[in-house]
Design a protein around this motif. Sequence first.
Motif, short mmCIF file in Angstrom:
data_model
loop_
_atom_site.label_atom_id
_atom_site.label_comp_id
_atom_site.label_asym_id
_atom_site.label_seq_id
_atom_site.Cartn_x
_atom_site.Cartn_y
_atom_site.Cartn_z
N ASP A 237 0.90 -1.14 0.14
CA ASP A 237 0.00 0.24 -0.03
C ASP A 237 0.83 1.32 0.08
O ASP A 237 0.26 2.19 -0.28
CB ASP A 237 -0.94 -0.09 1.18
CG ASP A 237 -0.44 -0.36 2.31
OD1 ASP A 237 0.78 -0.82 2.54
OD2 ASP A 237 -1.10 -0.46 3.47
N PRO B 98 -0.68 -5.11 1.93
CA PRO B 98 -0.54 -4.01 2.94
C PRO B 98 0.46 -4.20 3.88
O PRO B 98 0.57 -5.40 4.50
CB PRO B 98 -2.09 -3.74 3.36
CG PRO B 98 -2.92 -4.62 2.41
CD PRO B 98 -2.20 -5.72 1.88
N VAL C 179 -5.00 2.60 -1.90
CA VAL C 179 -5.48 1.19 -2.07
C VAL C 179 -6.74 1.35 -2.76
O VAL C 179 -7.17 0.72 -3.61
CB VAL C 179 -5.48 0.38 -0.90
CG1 VAL C 179 -6.36 -0.83 -1.15
CG2 VAL C 179 -3.86 0.21 -0.33
N LYS C 180 -7.84 1.98 -2.21
CA LYS C 180 -9.21 2.38 -2.62
C LYS C 180 -9.15 2.63 -4.22
O LYS C 180 -9.78 2.34 -5.03
CB LYS C 180 -9.90 3.22 -1.70
CG LYS C 180 -11.40 3.43 -2.06
CD LYS C 180 -12.12 4.35 -0.99
CE LYS C 180 -13.39 4.39 -1.58
NZ LYS C 180 -14.27 5.55 -0.47
N LYS D 244 -4.55 3.71 2.99
CA LYS D 244 -5.98 3.20 2.65
C LYS D 244 -6.72 3.84 1.62
O LYS D 244 -7.43 3.23 0.69
CB LYS D 244 -6.99 3.30 4.00
CG LYS D 244 -6.43 2.23 4.96
CD LYS D 244 -7.71 2.30 6.11
CE LYS D 244 -7.23 1.31 7.33
NZ LYS D 244 -8.11 1.23 8.58
N ASN D 245 -6.57 4.93 1.32
CA ASN D 245 -7.26 5.74 0.16
C ASN D 245 -6.38 5.53 -1.14
O ASN D 245 -7.01 5.29 -2.27
CB ASN D 245 -7.05 7.36 0.44
CG ASN D 245 -7.72 8.20 -0.41
OD1 ASN D 245 -8.96 7.98 -0.71
ND2 ASN D 245 -7.17 9.21 -0.98
N SER E 208 0.45 -3.61 6.71
CA SER E 208 -0.13 -3.96 8.28
C SER E 208 -0.75 -5.45 8.19
O SER E 208 -1.22 -6.01 9.40
CB SER E 208 -1.45 -3.01 8.50
OG SER E 208 -2.19 -3.08 7.63
N ASN E 209 -0.54 -6.20 7.14
CA ASN E 209 -1.38 -7.42 7.16
C ASN E 209 -0.72 -8.61 8.38
O ASN E 209 -1.73 -9.26 8.84
CB ASN E 209 -1.03 -8.11 5.76
CG ASN E 209 -2.04 -8.26 4.82
OD1 ASN E 209 -2.76 -7.42 4.91
ND2 ASN E 209 -2.11 -9.29 4.03
N SER F 291 -2.03 5.82 7.91
CA SER F 291 -2.93 4.79 7.67
C SER F 291 -3.87 4.96 6.84
O SER F 291 -4.52 4.55 5.78
CB SER F 291 -3.11 4.16 9.09
OG SER F 291 -4.08 3.10 8.83
N LYS F 292 -4.61 6.22 7.18
CA LYS F 292 -5.57 6.78 6.11
C LYS F 292 -5.38 7.11 4.86
O LYS F 292 -5.87 6.87 3.79
CB LYS F 292 -6.36 7.89 6.92
CG LYS F 292 -7.24 7.76 8.44
CD LYS F 292 -7.69 8.87 8.78
CE LYS F 292 -8.36 8.61 10.08
NZ LYS F 292 -8.82 9.91 10.70
#
Length: 284
Positions: A112, A138, A168-169, A165-166, A140-141, A161-162
């Motif tokens: 990510d 990711p 990845v999205k 995630k964005n 964090s997996n 982290s946010k």
Amino acid sequence: MDKIPKVSIVENLYNKNKFHMGKTAIEYMERKITYDELFRNISIVADSFKKIGIKKGDIVTVMPLNTPEFLYTYYALNMIGAVTNSIHPLCSKRDIKNYLNEVNQKFIICSDVNCKVLNDALCEYNSQEKKVIGIIAPISNSIPIGTQIKNIKNKELVKKSKELKNNVKNAIKSSNFIMWNDFIKNSTGLKSKEKNKIFKFEGLYEDVALIVHTGGTTGVPKGVILTNKNGVALTQYHAETKELASLLNEKTKILGNISMYTAFGFLDNLNVPLTLGINVELEP
């Protein structure tokens, strides 16, 4: 030097450690992974690669961080006789496109952390004639839930982290990617309670195992081919060099903080100690 075992890198790892599989091989963010768990995950990932059509001799490009998922990837590809093409995890869009044009691959593994720049590259690179799919692992997996909860108090980590995630999205929306957990979910690799542990090693001693790249200080970075023979012989050298052997014992712990995209990072910093039964603490 004693006779060098004529096996693949991952088969050598297994042969040297098959009698103490309960021993801790890797530590990652307060999580301990035994040799048994390491090989079960390698088996799961190897089976997952086969299910998406990767076979002996195929090339898979990897933009690795030093996390368990990428270590499983390197060994899993070696297990099925495929070739890992390592590129810098922080390279630019232009460099990624250059690397993709160097070899014939259908998949590239990223995290990510670098999926955004890879997505930018794939959006320009992919066409009806050629298409490469990214698999996002990711960072964090493999981090234990308890450790993740403790990190909630760190505002900088929460913000990062946010952001990840964005990224990845947006990458998933592009249809250029699948997630790691979706990649492995249909694997028929060894189950955690299976007692008869039979691993099939398809890579041979003389087979190409890795493609690594020079730094490009005198021009464009060049691919360097390394075989299983190179990796196994290097481990044998470390095991038999008196000055090194005195430092490499069961009480030693190695910090695995040199990026595995380099030959030194994967082979010397990670594979040598793991093969010799030495605990490695992965640092992404």
